[in-house]
Design an enzyme around this catalytic site. Structure first.
Site, PDB file in Angstrom:
ATOM      1  N   THR A 175      35.928  17.621  50.235  1.00  0.00           N
ATOM      2  CA  THR A 175      35.383  18.880  49.725  1.00  0.00           C
ATOM      3  C   THR A 175      34.018  18.699  49.060  1.00  0.00           C
ATOM      4  O   THR A 175      33.809  17.732  48.324  1.00  0.00           O
ATOM      5  CB  THR A 175      36.391  19.515  48.727  1.00  0.00           C
ATOM      6  OG1 THR A 175      35.860  20.736  48.230  1.00  0.00           O
ATOM      7  CG2 THR A 175      36.749  18.592  47.583  1.00  0.00           C
TER       8      THR A 175
ATOM      9  N   ASP B 154      38.231  24.596  49.633  1.00  0.00           N
ATOM     10  CA  ASP B 154      38.010  26.029  49.394  1.00  0.00           C
ATOM     11  C   ASP B 154      37.984  26.808  50.708  1.00  0.00           C
ATOM     12  O   ASP B 154      37.196  26.507  51.597  1.00  0.00           O
ATOM     13  CB  ASP B 154      36.693  26.245  48.645  1.00  0.00           C
ATOM     14  CG  ASP B 154      36.689  25.590  47.273  1.00  0.00           C
ATOM     15  OD1 ASP B 154      37.763  25.511  46.659  1.00  0.00           O
ATOM     16  OD2 ASP B 154      35.607  25.164  46.825  1.00  0.00           O
TER      17      ASP B 154
ATOM     18  N   ASP C  77      39.228  20.660  54.520  1.00  0.00           N
ATOM     19  CA  ASP C  77      38.328  21.183  53.511  1.00  0.00           C
ATOM     20  C   ASP C  77      39.229  21.850  52.454  1.00  0.00           C
ATOM     21  O   ASP C  77      40.377  22.185  52.741  1.00  0.00           O
ATOM     22  CB  ASP C  77      37.375  22.199  54.139  1.00  0.00           C
ATOM     23  CG  ASP C  77      36.487  22.862  53.109  1.00  0.00           C
ATOM     24  OD1 ASP C  77      35.876  22.135  52.303  1.00  0.00           O
ATOM     25  OD2 ASP C  77      36.412  24.104  53.109  1.00  0.00           O
TER      26      ASP C  77
END
Length: 172
Positions: free
Chosen positions: A54, A10, A8
């Site tokens: 993401t 963030d 991922d």
């Protein structure tokens, strides 16, 4: 077949919801977390393809454009490359959170597409995320899913950060 780690973005690679930045909607808001480049390089050195998957609903919600998202990802990839860390591909779901697409995590569409495109061996591969949707997406794709920062009862294991998760992968 290749082994891979799906990350991922963030909260795993870069800061989000910190004192410096709430969300990353511009390249200048992108700050790497400690040890990220070194961890990705270690994965590369041990034969892992590294992908970023993401959710970026800010595009669908008009907080940023597709072009700005590309600029953010170009910055991320080139800054990592400068430190010897390679990202094979970045895949982003840019749909609004309420669109019901099959690519937005917790759905596994992005991961499944990359597995097929790059002939990934899911038995030797991992998903690393910082939220339940990341873990659920990895599990739906058949991956061992590792949680960083937070805790998840669904995760195969929980870690404080990417560096710890990568060290565990390479030791196992």
């Amino acid at each position: 077949m290749h082994k891979a780690v799906f990350l991922d973005r963030d909260g795993v690679i870069n800061e989000v919801k910190t004192k410096r930045v709430k969300f990353v909607n511009q390249p200048e808001q992108f700050y790497f977390l400690d040890g990220v480049a070194e961890s990705i390089k270690k994965l590369n050195d041990h034969g892992y393809e590294v992908f970023v998957v993401t959710n970026q609903g800010g595009v669908g919600l008009k907080y940023m454009s597709e072009r700005t998202l590309e600029e953010i990802h170009d910055y991320m990839v080139s800054a990592l490359e400068e430190k010897g860390a390679m990202i094979t591909e970045v895949k982003a779901c840019t749909h609004r959170p309420d669109e019901g697409c099959d690519c937005r995590k917790p759905e596994a569409g992005m991961i499944k597409d990359l597995v097929k495109k790059y002939d990934i061996d899911i038995e030797q591969s991992y998903m690393i995320g910082d939220r339940e949707p990341d873990i659920k997406a990895g599990l739906s794709a058949g991956l061992k899913s590792l949680m960083v920062v937070g805790r998840s009862t669904l995760a195969y294991k929980n870690f404080r950060n990417l560096k710890e998760a990568v060290e565990w992968i390479l030791d196992n």
